[in-house]
Design a protein around this motif. Structure first.
Motif, PDB file in Angstrom:
ATOM      1  N   ASN A 382       0.865  -1.167   0.000  1.00  0.00           N
ATOM      2  CA  ASN A 382       0.000   0.000   0.000  1.00  0.00           C
ATOM      3  C   ASN A 382       0.910   1.227   0.000  1.00  0.00           C
ATOM      4  O   ASN A 382       1.519   1.560   1.019  1.00  0.00           O
ATOM      5  N   LEU A 383       1.005   1.874  -1.159  1.00  0.00           N
ATOM      6  CA  LEU A 383       1.897   3.024  -1.292  1.00  0.00           C
ATOM      7  C   LEU A 383       1.353   4.255  -0.581  1.00  0.00           C
ATOM      8  O   LEU A 383       2.104   5.214  -0.336  1.00  0.00           O
ATOM      9  N   ASP A 384       0.063   4.261  -0.252  1.00  0.00           N
ATOM     10  CA  ASP A 384      -0.530   5.394   0.451  1.00  0.00           C
ATOM     11  C   ASP A 384      -0.231   5.339   1.949  1.00  0.00           C
ATOM     12  O   ASP A 384       0.183   6.331   2.549  1.00  0.00           O
ATOM     13  N   SER A 385      -0.427   4.163   2.547  1.00  0.00           N
ATOM     14  CA  SER A 385      -0.160   4.021   3.982  1.00  0.00           C
ATOM     15  C   SER A 385       1.266   3.585   4.260  1.00  0.00           C
ATOM     16  O   SER A 385       1.687   3.523   5.412  1.00  0.00           O
ATOM     17  N   LYS A 386       2.015   3.249   3.198  1.00  0.00           N
ATOM     18  CA  LYS A 386       3.408   2.786   3.314  1.00  0.00           C
ATOM     19  C   LYS A 386       3.494   1.534   4.192  1.00  0.00           C
ATOM     20  O   LYS A 386       4.291   1.446   5.119  1.00  0.00           O
ATOM     21  N   SER A 399       5.432  -8.529   8.010  1.00  0.00           N
ATOM     22  CA  SER A 399       4.766  -7.275   7.678  1.00  0.00           C
ATOM     23  C   SER A 399       5.471  -6.113   8.354  1.00  0.00           C
ATOM     24  O   SER A 399       6.226  -6.281   9.312  1.00  0.00           O
ATOM     25  N   GLY A 400       5.196  -4.937   7.844  1.00  0.00           N
ATOM     26  CA  GLY A 400       5.796  -3.754   8.424  1.00  0.00           C
ATOM     27  C   GLY A 400       5.539  -2.545   7.565  1.00  0.00           C
ATOM     28  O   GLY A 400       4.638  -2.533   6.712  1.00  0.00           O
ATOM     29  N   SER A 401       6.328  -1.542   7.760  1.00  0.00           N
ATOM     30  CA  SER A 401       6.189  -0.295   7.015  1.00  0.00           C
ATOM     31  C   SER A 401       7.373  -0.138   6.069  1.00  0.00           C
ATOM     32  O   SER A 401       8.355  -0.887   6.133  1.00  0.00           O
ATOM     33  N   PHE A 402       7.257   0.818   5.187  1.00  0.00           N
ATOM     34  CA  PHE A 402       8.399   1.188   4.357  1.00  0.00           C
ATOM     35  C   PHE A 402       8.364   2.693   4.155  1.00  0.00           C
ATOM     36  O   PHE A 402       7.344   3.356   4.361  1.00  0.00           O
ATOM     37  N   ALA A 403       9.489   3.241   3.779  1.00  0.00           N
ATOM     38  CA  ALA A 403       9.602   4.683   3.610  1.00  0.00           C
ATOM     39  C   ALA A 403      10.432   4.978   2.377  1.00  0.00           C
ATOM     40  O   ALA A 403      11.351   4.221   2.023  1.00  0.00           O
ATOM     41  N   GLU A 404      10.117   6.077   1.723  1.00  0.00           N
ATOM     42  CA  GLU A 404      10.895   6.456   0.549  1.00  0.00           C
ATOM     43  C   GLU A 404      12.278   6.925   0.986  1.00  0.00           C
ATOM     44  O   GLU A 404      12.427   7.620   1.998  1.00  0.00           O
ATOM     45  N   SER A 411      13.212   4.866  -4.724  1.00  0.00           N
ATOM     46  CA  SER A 411      13.524   3.675  -3.923  1.00  0.00           C
ATOM     47  C   SER A 411      12.822   3.767  -2.580  1.00  0.00           C
ATOM     48  O   SER A 411      12.747   4.839  -1.977  1.00  0.00           O
ATOM     49  N   PHE A 412      12.313   2.625  -2.104  1.00  0.00           N
ATOM     50  CA  PHE A 412      11.623   2.547  -0.827  1.00  0.00           C
ATOM     51  C   PHE A 412      12.342   1.543   0.066  1.00  0.00           C
ATOM     52  O   PHE A 412      12.776   0.492  -0.408  1.00  0.00           O
ATOM     53  N   PHE A 428      13.174  -1.450  -2.417  1.00  0.00           N
ATOM     54  CA  PHE A 428      12.575  -1.850  -3.687  1.00  0.00           C
ATOM     55  C   PHE A 428      12.273  -0.634  -4.546  1.00  0.00           C
ATOM     56  O   PHE A 428      12.210   0.494  -4.071  1.00  0.00           O
ATOM     57  N   ARG A 429      12.090  -0.914  -5.841  1.00  0.00           N
ATOM     58  CA  ARG A 429      11.691   0.079  -6.827  1.00  0.00           C
ATOM     59  C   ARG A 429      10.554  -0.514  -7.664  1.00  0.00           C
ATOM     60  O   ARG A 429      10.381  -1.748  -7.697  1.00  0.00           O
ATOM     61  N   LEU A 430       9.796   0.366  -8.333  1.00  0.00           N
ATOM     62  CA  LEU A 430       8.614  -0.087  -9.045  1.00  0.00           C
ATOM     63  C   LEU A 430       8.625   0.343 -10.499  1.00  0.00           C
ATOM     64  O   LEU A 430       9.099   1.422 -10.844  1.00  0.00           O
ATOM     65  N   ALA A 431       8.071  -0.531 -11.325  1.00  0.00           N
ATOM     66  CA  ALA A 431       7.694  -0.206 -12.694  1.00  0.00           C
ATOM     67  C   ALA A 431       6.249  -0.668 -12.858  1.00  0.00           C
ATOM     68  O   ALA A 431       5.645  -1.190 -11.914  1.00  0.00           O
TER      69      ALA A 431
END
Length: 677
Positions: A382-386, A399-404, A411-412, A428-431
């Motif tokens: 979930n990129l909104d709630s990170k 499970s956990g959180s991530f941050a930019e 990159s997150f 991680f990175r996204l396409a």
């Protein structure tokens, strides 16, 4: 446009009378309403289901529990929980759900619920269950004068012979709720323009439990039993049940007030194919993005037709010129799409609750992970709630959180209790439909479990059509035991409409068309354990077998495989195959490596350079010279020389870069994967 609509017109069932009847048998008699409690959404709701039944849904948001009571009085109870990748969507837990993905879920607005549930398939014997849409309400019009309006009504029909049909028509309630007029014609007319020979007129009387009964003034056996729900301050016509004139027929009808207003909306809901997702509708297109019960994810864009002189202003055609055509209506809170009356689409309905909030990040969702520790897992983001969840093959969830990363745009960084090193290199990175990164996976074959940051590739766009597998791939891989690593470098070809895989198994690295005959291995390809995995078996050695997937990344096929060796269970394997091509552009990529590092890599025709951070916090800059594989080697592969006799072998696609060490003790089992900027 009249001719176009005529093939899809108003008749709903096999005969005229049943197409209008909502049925009245087996209705739940428990009053719908609210339950006093901490959550105002708690209580019971009358359900109108796509299997053509009325049911009762009791929900308790404080306890996270539900009970669905069907039209025969049989109850299915269980729990529900919020899907963190789609806030506001709640997932039903039920033993009836046996599909790869659970698409039985729901969303809530004031006094109404829209969702899907594993209802019994109409007329199935023995009982079979499938995720099917429903709309449920608990606030109904009881004052006849408030019924009056022009409505557009869409619906579907199921019968005991297994046939389905659709209905698209207009209707009017007038005379302070005393008269119902329905336009039943092969052309979809607005009610004011309905030919006299196609109009049916009914008298309306109050029935029990907030329902109404309309009786055809020309045929007393033709009755319509309905309720008028109040949802979002608007009337919503609801009818479902068994036809009184055709007892082996069940139907669902939904009606919304006719209006020329056609806002851009994003609805979330279910369809009769079992899919769950969103539908973005504007004046030009319908864009359905959904997950199916088989776990596959996809987007379908279809054109929306405009308004015309004869049809109602509140109904639009969808993909009217295509083989699969539909009709849509919406009122700002609900959107309903029904299939036209042709064999490809009749009996299809999609019911969505419109999301009036900010649209979520389109990258939210679930991705299928191929990890370099030799496992297949699922990553929910979930990129909104990170927030994230990484679920392994045993069902264990990390499970956990991530941050930019403020120092590296795009990159997150994963936060995880598994990471105890001085530097956190899990990121991680996204396409589009793709995630590339590193995560603290369990180290391959080690007991008890210990964790190390290792690269992965994840996709939600895996090929599920066998003929689309064909291609030539440069396949790089690693084989891992608890203490050792080895590498695999070869070229493969999938051919014959995805039915055959050829592999060059040689100490030299050849193009597949140059492979020595004695080194060419042939495998048959067949459907794998899931709809988007494929199984290979050696034609000469059946114990040599495995599974793979083909992801669509950057418009190209990418071969992915992860699992335990079929012949040696103490070996875990990972494979990535990038498409063969003659070009070798200059690129920059970011990603992880099996030494736990994260960094940026740049390559051109003859040079490789990487700046990386290791888990111990140290940094390093690596450089190598790139050389071609010669006249007999793969075109899209390069040998990287870092000095000495140890080589690495690299390949690239439009979005991915991969490099593996040679089968030398100093480099075997080393692998780097990066997402190209």
């Amino acid at each position: 446009m009249v001719a176009l609509l005529a093939a899809c017109g108003g008749g709903g069932g096999g005969s005229g009378g049943l197409s209008l009847s909502s049925g009245g048998s087996g209705k739940p008699e428990v009053a719908a309403g609210k339950t006093l409690g901490a959550d105002a959404r708690n209580g019971s709701y009358r359900v109108y289901a796509a299997n053509g039944t009325q049911q009762q849904l009791a929900v308790d948001f404080d306890a996270g529990s539900y009970t669905m009571t069907d039209n025969l009085g049989l109850a299915e109870s269980g729990t529900f929980s919020e899907d963190f990748t789609e806030p506001g969507t709640y997932v039903f837990a039920s033993s009836r759900i046996t599909t790869a993905a659970n698409t039985s879920r729901f969303r809530v607005t004031t006094d109404a619920i829209v969702g899907a549930f594993p209802f019994q398939t109409a007329y199935s014997s023995p009982a079979a269950y499938a995720a099917q849409p429903f709309i449920a309400a608990r606030d109904f019009v009881t004052d006849a004068a408030l019924l009056d309006s022009d409505y557009n009504r869409l619906g579907i029909t199921r019968n005991g012979a297994g046939a389905s049909d659709s209905q698209i028509l207009s209707m009017r309630v007038s005379g302070t709720g005393t008269t119902l007029e329905i336009c039943l014609d092969n052309v979809v007319y607005r009610i004011a323009l309905c030919p006299a020979t196609s109009k049916r007129t009914y008298t309306i009387a109050a029935d029990i439990d907030s329902a109404w009964v309309a009786t055809n003034i020309a045929d007393a056996a033709d009755t319509v039993r309905f309720r008028m729900a109040r949802i979002g301050g608007q009337n919503v016509y609801l009818a479902a049940g068994t036809s009184p004139t055709a007892p082996a027929t069940q139907l669902l009808r939904i009606g919304l007030p006719d209006s020329s207003n056609w806002p851009t909306t994003r609805g979330i809901g279910a369809s009769t194919t079992g899919s769950w997702g969103s539908n973005l509708i504007d004046t030009a297109n319908s864009v359905r993005t959904a997950t199916s019960t088989d776990g596959t994810y996809g987007t379908l864009t279809m054109p929306i037709g405009g308004t015309f002189p004869l049809p109602p202003e509140g109904i639009r055609t969808v993909n009217s010129g295509g083989a699969n055509s539909y009709f849509a209506m919406q009122n700002g809170l609900l959107s309903v799409v029904v299939g036209s009356r042709n064999p490809n689409t009749q009996g299809y309905i999609q019911i969505n609750l419109i999301d009036t909030g900010t649209a979520p990040n389109a990258r939210n969702g679930r991705y299928k992970v191929y990890a370099t520790n030799g496992t297949r897992q699922t990553l929910a983001l979930n990129l909104d709630s990170k927030r994230y969840e990484m679920t392994d093959e045993t069902g264990t969830v990390a499970s956990g959180s991530f941050a930019e990363d403020a120092a590296e745009a795009g990159s997150f960084v994963f936060d995880s209790s598994r990471i105890t090193s001085p530097a956190n290199t899990a990121r991680f990175r996204l396409a589009t439909d793709t995630v590339v990164g590193s995560f603290p996976f369990a180290v391959a074959q080690v007991t008890p479990a210990s964790y190390g940051v290792r690269p992965f590739v994840a996709s939600r766009a895996l090929v599920k059509t066998q003929a689309a597998l064909d291609g030539v791939y440069n396949r790089l891989g690693i084989n891992l035991t608890a203490t050792t690593g080895d590498s695999s470098i070869t070229q493969i070809q999938i051919a014959n409409g995805g039915a055959t895989l050829y592999l060059c198994n040689d100490n030299g690295i050849y193009r597949i068309d140059n492979c020595p005959a004695a080194s060419l291995r042939t495998y048959t390809v067949s459907a794998g354990p899931t709809v988007d995995t494929w199984h290979i078996v050696s034609v000469t050695n059946p114990s040599d077998n495995g599974n793979f997937g083909i992801a669509r990344i950057g418009g190209e096929n990418v071969y992915l495989g992860a699992g335990v060796s079929s012949s040696t269970p103490t070996i875990s394997q990972f494979r990535i195959g990038l498409p063969e091509r003659s070009t070798w552009p200059t690129i920059a990529a970011r990603g992880g490596a099996t030494n736990g590092s994260w960094g940026g890599t740049s390559i051109d025709a003859v040079n490789y350079a990487r700046a990386q951070v290791l888990p111990d916090g140290t940094t390093a800059t690596l450089s190598a010279t790139l050389g071609s594989m010669g006249t007999i080697g793969p075109l899209n592969m390069r040998a990287a020389t870092f000095g000495g006799t140890a080589f690495h072998f690299a390949s690239q696609s439009s979005k991915l870069f991969a490099m593996v060490g040679s089968r030398n003790p100093a480099t075997a089992g080393a692998l780097e994967i990066g997402l190209i900027d």
